[in-house]
Design an enzyme around this catalytic site. Structure first.
Site, PDB file in Angstrom:
ATOM      1  N   LYS A 121      66.240  -2.521 -37.895  1.00  0.00           N
ATOM      2  CA  LYS A 121      67.260  -1.789 -37.743  1.00  0.00           C
ATOM      3  C   LYS A 121      68.967  -2.094 -38.463  1.00  0.00           C
ATOM      4  O   LYS A 121      69.783  -2.051 -39.608  1.00  0.00           O
ATOM      5  CB  LYS A 121      67.210  -0.739 -37.508  1.00  0.00           C
ATOM      6  CG  LYS A 121      65.520   0.500 -38.307  1.00  0.00           C
ATOM      7  CD  LYS A 121      65.237   1.052 -37.039  1.00  0.00           C
ATOM      8  CE  LYS A 121      63.724   2.176 -37.273  1.00  0.00           C
ATOM      9  NZ  LYS A 121      63.457   2.681 -37.247  1.00  0.00           N
ATOM     10  N   GLN A 165      64.079   6.143 -32.561  1.00  0.00           N
ATOM     11  CA  GLN A 165      63.199   5.861 -32.224  1.00  0.00           C
ATOM     12  C   GLN A 165      62.078   6.360 -31.335  1.00  0.00           C
ATOM     13  O   GLN A 165      62.077   6.566 -30.053  1.00  0.00           O
ATOM     14  CB  GLN A 165      63.298   4.610 -31.632  1.00  0.00           C
ATOM     15  CG  GLN A 165      62.637   3.674 -32.225  1.00  0.00           C
ATOM     16  CD  GLN A 165      62.393   3.019 -33.378  1.00  0.00           C
ATOM     17  OE1 GLN A 165      63.350   2.968 -34.400  1.00  0.00           O
ATOM     18  NE2 GLN A 165      61.273   2.893 -33.805  1.00  0.00           N
ATOM     19  N   ASP A 188      65.845  10.082 -40.984  1.00  0.00           N
ATOM     20  CA  ASP A 188      64.236  10.208 -40.675  1.00  0.00           C
ATOM     21  C   ASP A 188      63.939  11.375 -41.795  1.00  0.00           C
ATOM     22  O   ASP A 188      61.703  11.190 -41.737  1.00  0.00           O
ATOM     23  CB  ASP A 188      63.594  10.292 -39.514  1.00  0.00           C
ATOM     24  CG  ASP A 188      63.434   9.390 -38.863  1.00  0.00           C
ATOM     25  OD1 ASP A 188      63.089   7.643 -40.008  1.00  0.00           O
ATOM     26  OD2 ASP A 188      63.800   8.827 -37.722  1.00  0.00           O
TER      27      ASP A 188
END
Lengths: 362, 362
Positions: A121, A165, A188
């Site tokens: 990322k 994460q 997300d």
């Protein structure tokens, strides 16, 4: 229909199918669009139940031969195209309003797969010109420390997307931590309100979760028609299985979700035109689970030890690739399938968030 | 599983099944509980994927003969039991803290089915001691008028549940109007945040939508085991189909949702152990759609003209009752099935809301 009590034949005819399938839903060309996925609201076609003659469509996939060598859906290449279009747009944003999107990541612990994802990322963000900030906590950190970091990112005007994460260590309350992320920066898309809006017709979430969106985009860019197809999703996690099933349904697939309590999952999977596996079990889906000509999206990224590999492990999918390629018509590989798409969708969501913040349209 | 790449047999064994099914999920007795439905969080069993020997359970239903005369699931009687337990609790609340729950309904227009539903809700509320307030608007009222009424109810401390009788006339934005209802009083549970929390494992909505909750309660009170069963939901409305499918999945059924774009719905329906129809199409589900021994929940309430009836019409379901009773093992009738349960669940949600407000436990 009212008043007509006994239909001639007990079956439904999807009367919208022909009218809409090749226009609204599977756009063959897309000039300025970064991705092919249409707005969810544009998918909200009314259910017009009908009960005329029985329809026994075969999908175009089924009509073909049984001897396949599956087309490999190259997620790396498709994601590269998307990232390149994102880079152009970020650059235009910088040029026109002197701003760039910002993405913040919180990483807890030292899971090697999580570290790999975060590394990817970081690189991807920097490549497209998205500013990247990261906070790393040790495995034994407190919930409070993580929440404080998220609050700081919530208040940081240079940050437009925040993600934690996952998975988090067991002692941390995932739900509680994710809830701290401001809805406007939840790139997300895991906030329950986002999931609710994804599930409900007539509503549109601020963000569609990245991996499910990546799966749909892979299908659309590979010319796979979703509407009217039987889709089976293996796994029902909040992160992948659930939102993928909701998204497929929003695209008018007939969706069945398999989970660990499902009896005879092999039989049900074998009926799928589109099979998405997100169980996290290596080689769960054998050849006998695959309908001839099906399209397979393998979301599994299961690390297995491999001393020959640079990092001492490699990733394999949920699907027994060797067996499946002989039966499916198309399949995403692991790695190089869904993984790169997840990252591309994260960048896309971050860009969209920044565009909303700056009221920037280009 | 990690490292074991090729399972011996490509099938999953639901290892939790035997341990949990008769304890956590299908409570055979329930002393003080008003309803049998357990807390959703208590249902969140981890998916433990396994891939040992192939399991081909037959449901107890399937093991029986093919010549059924379906048991009629008496929703009226079951709802009556629930309402009587609610009445006791409301009475205890009044006695102990001098408060009663309050329910407000907004009705727009003169749809005769809507009027019937609201009339039933008024009577039922009064019978159990719940205070009932109603505001009626003409068909051509404005969005603003409806929203103002809802705001007044939001601020009224004697009101713990608010609902807008659906469907609304076309010129009113349903989503916008429903969003005005305070989340703490959304006893219909239609708020996207509620739906998101219903969909996500590890989360619990403040309210589970009444009709879906009523369907599950009917199944539980009739001794139907849901876990591991194949459930098919016909229809995907935000009000019934969607939340019912989410709820069935939360109870660990393997759920498929059929809609107007589904190809060959008859074939898929015929595989269901539990068939829930919420399409709103009279007699859509014929005998040929039903698996021998299946349990059918008919949510359809389709008004058809009937001059012999008191109000000039009567309600019939989505299921061809006569044909289905010869094939199913159990079926809910229309009327007298899901309808009374919806009202009972509304009263239950209103009571729960009031209990939360007053921090009342009994």
């Amino acid at each position: 229909m009212r008043g007509r009590l006994v239909p001639t034949l007990a079956a439904l005819r999807p009367i919208w199918l022909r009218r809409c399938s090749r226009t609204t839903l599977t756009l063959r060309t897309f000039s300025n669009q970064i991705i092919k996925s249409p707005s969810l609201l544009s998918l909200d076609l009314a259910d017009s139940w009908s009960s005329t003659s029985k329809q026994s469509h075969s999908s175009s996939i089924q009509e073909n031969s049984n001897n396949w060598t599956a087309k490999i859906i190259d997620g790396k290449e498709i994601a590269e195209g998307i990232r390149s279009r994102i880079a152009s747009e970020v650059s235009r944003m910088k040029e026109l309003i002197g701003q760039v999107p910002g993405l913040a990541v919180v990483l807890v612990g030292q899971r090697r797969d999580s570290e790999t994802y975060v590394r990817n990322k970081t690189i991807a963000s920097e490549e497209v010109g998205i500013k990247f900030k990261m906070t790393v906590f040790p495995e034994n950190c407190t919930e409070c420390e993580v929440c404080n970091a998220l609050c700081r990112f919530n208040e940081d005007p240079s940050i437009h997307g925040i993600l934690v994460q996952l998975p988090l260590p067991q002692h941390l309350d995932e739900g509680k931590i994710l809830n701290v992320i401001s809805l406007e920066k939840d790139v997300d898309g895991f906030h329950p309100l986002n999931i609710g809006n994804l599930a409900m017709q007539g509503m549109e979430p601020l963000f569609v979760p990245c991996t499910p969106k990546g799966c749909i985009e892979l299908l659309l860019q590979s010319g796979v028609e979703i509407m009217g197809k039987k889709a089976v999703v293996i796994g029902r996690s909040n992160i992948v299985g659930l939102p993928t099933s909701l998204l497929l349904q929003r695209h008018h697939a007939t969706v069945t979700v398999l989970h660990a309590f499902t009896k005879n999952p092999e039989k049900i999977a074998r009926e799928a035109d589109i099979l998405v596996s997100a169980a996290g079990v290596p080689n769960l889906v054998r050849g006998s689970w695959v309908k001839p000509g099906a399209v397979i999206v393998d979301v599994g990224t299961n690390p297995i030890e491999d001393w020959r590999s640079e990092h001492g492990y490699r990733l394999i999918g949920d699907v027994c690739f060797k067996e499946a390629t002989r039966i499916a018509s198309a399949i995403t590989p692991v790695p190089g399938g869904v993984g790169p798409m997840t990252v591309a969708m994260l960048l896309y969501n971050t860009l969209e968030s920044a565009k909303r913040t700056f009221n920037f349209t280009c």
